[in-house]
Design a protein around this motif. Sequence first.
Motif, PDB file in Angstrom:
ATOM      1  N   THR A 173      25.854   7.634 -15.216  1.00  0.00           N
ATOM      2  CA  THR A 173      24.772   7.484 -16.284  1.00  0.00           C
ATOM      3  C   THR A 173      23.696   8.800 -16.325  1.00  0.00           C
ATOM      4  OG1 THR A 173      24.782   5.340 -15.653  1.00  0.00           O
ATOM      5  CG2 THR A 173      22.804   5.719 -16.911  1.00  0.00           C
ATOM      6  N   ILE A 201      20.297  -0.050 -16.567  1.00  0.00           N
ATOM      7  CA  ILE A 201      21.225   0.635 -16.096  1.00  0.00           C
ATOM      8  C   ILE A 201      22.159  -0.303 -15.049  1.00  0.00           C
ATOM      9  CG2 ILE A 201      21.954   2.615 -14.514  1.00  0.00           C
ATOM     10  CD1 ILE A 201      19.716   4.238 -16.019  1.00  0.00           C
ATOM     11  N   SER A 208      28.525   2.115 -11.991  1.00  0.00           N
ATOM     12  CA  SER A 208      27.839   3.387 -12.267  1.00  0.00           C
ATOM     13  C   SER A 208      27.028   3.603 -10.951  1.00  0.00           C
ATOM     14  CB  SER A 208      27.059   3.683 -13.476  1.00  0.00           C
ATOM     15  OG  SER A 208      26.360   4.942 -13.122  1.00  0.00           O
ATOM     16  N   LEU A 211      23.481   8.733 -11.123  1.00  0.00           N
ATOM     17  CA  LEU A 211      22.493   8.998 -12.104  1.00  0.00           C
ATOM     18  C   LEU A 211      22.060  10.424 -12.310  1.00  0.00           C
ATOM     19  CD1 LEU A 211      20.444   7.609 -14.322  1.00  0.00           C
ATOM     20  CD2 LEU A 211      18.842   7.387 -12.273  1.00  0.00           C
ATOM     21  N   SER A 397      13.245   9.258 -20.976  1.00  0.00           N
ATOM     22  CA  SER A 397      13.902   7.733 -20.428  1.00  0.00           C
ATOM     23  C   SER A 397      12.665   6.949 -20.025  1.00  0.00           C
ATOM     24  CB  SER A 397      14.727   8.100 -19.267  1.00  0.00           C
ATOM     25  OG  SER A 397      13.910   8.946 -18.260  1.00  0.00           O
ATOM     26  N   VAL A 422      18.948   5.718 -22.643  1.00  0.00           N
ATOM     27  CA  VAL A 422      19.941   6.008 -21.760  1.00  0.00           C
ATOM     28  C   VAL A 422      21.255   6.097 -22.166  1.00  0.00           C
ATOM     29  CG1 VAL A 422      21.234   4.455 -20.026  1.00  0.00           C
ATOM     30  CG2 VAL A 422      18.721   4.125 -20.275  1.00  0.00           C
ATOM     31  N   ASP A 424      25.499   6.684 -21.333  1.00  0.00           N
ATOM     32  CA  ASP A 424      26.486   6.314 -20.408  1.00  0.00           C
ATOM     33  C   ASP A 424      27.738   7.177 -20.770  1.00  0.00           C
ATOM     34  OD1 ASP A 424      28.395   4.503 -19.001  1.00  0.00           O
ATOM     35  OD2 ASP A 424      29.028   3.518 -20.974  1.00  0.00           O
ATOM     36  N   ALA A 439      17.156   2.041 -24.921  1.00  0.00           N
ATOM     37  CA  ALA A 439      17.114   1.018 -23.566  1.00  0.00           C
ATOM     38  C   ALA A 439      16.690  -0.559 -23.760  1.00  0.00           C
ATOM     39  CB  ALA A 439      16.506   1.631 -22.513  1.00  0.00           C
TER      40      ALA A 439
END
Length: 453
Positions: A173, A201, A208, A211, A397, A422, A424, A439
């Motif tokens: 992420t 997340i 994941s 980060l 973010s 966010v 991916d 998000a």
Amino acid sequence: GDPAMMKKRLLLLAALLMITAAGCGKADSENTEQPATEETVQEDVTPPAPGEETWSTAPSYSATLITSTPIRYLSVTVGATESDVNMTWYSPSSAAGEVLLTTADDTDFANAQSFPASDPTASEITSGYYVNRAAVSGLSPETEYIYKVGNEEGYSPVYSYTTPTFSDTFRFTAIGDPQLGKPVDELDNQKTTFKKVLNKIKYHFPDSSLLVSLGDQVNNYDAQEAYAALLDQGVLYSMELAPVKGNHEQGGHQYSEHFTLPNLSTLGTCDDDGDGDYWFVRGNTLFMILDVIDETKWGEHEQFIADTCAANPDVKWRIVCSHYSPYNSYQDYLENAKRIRPYYLSFTSKYDIDLVMCGHDHSYMRSNFIQADGSYKEYESPAVNPEGTMYLTLSSSSGSLFHNPTAQNEAAVAKKLKKPQVTDIQITDNSLKVKTYEAESWEVVDEFEIQKQ
């Protein structure tokens, strides 16, 4: 009525009551583990479609507040390989600390392994505290661990950390500038929003464990309360952070005190020898993290890239991360982008860099594929064996700041969204997919796939 159905309804009611009770004590919910009943109830509920989510779609990932113990500023940062992780924390004790780590079923730590911290050094920033750094190694794939840090004079709460599959197929992420503390009186609200982003997340990408944060974690380099807002997050105790140094972190030793980084180079250093370029490998992917904040050292990064690629000849994908973006779309930062651009053009094609990820702009931009001479090629997704390098510049973010993009020839997509985002990234042996979400609603902002055949 059917007694089995009646029993089911009573169980459901009991579970709902527990959730309601958990929801009432909101002020304490940070301090307590949520009952595990939420998931059993949600099984029959259809989750909202992408674009129709709210913040509450993702359950709150709760963990005991570190401030309930003597330990402060715990950071869990990326290790050199999947089986490593670095931990850094402040302790009021000058005696050496340790990480005690064991599997999740060993709740009393009877079989815990100890990973000793290096000699604690007195913090140059927070008087009365000592900085401990420990390298945890030998972790197994897909294993849930529990750990605590400290020494006999006081340990942190117990936190959990789950390793991913150690595979060429994995996801990670990425987020753009959290920049917590801009402005300072919004810090508490931003911490809460950032927590909601991290909850999303954890909810959407349970697989994941990495980060990447693309710089400007905090707005003022010397604001320890902003570092506390960044680091005192349950989700960040459970996954590894790969921080990038941003211009707002320049000016002191805070960044270096808070983060322990793998394969740290002396190239690109900015404030001290605790920053600079660093690298790590996940699966078939080489990550090279550049510290581009000191302009006088922009010429050093090619050497770092050359050395690192030579040391890792067998990887399939090469990703470079930096705070400043050479290809961006915010008018006021274009001059800076154009000045740094030649340095990237000198290494991206020569060392076959697939993706460059950046922050700084507070505006989203995905470039076309930039060639060695600075020209570009346009590809539809999926781009099969594309020539050139794709640049991805991520927006905020945490919602602390957004900028308007202006039209750029090199941009395939440029968007301003007034909501945190966010990104991916999913990698396999022959594909790299990036997908960016707003998000809160989980609306897809942009997606693109690169294939190597």
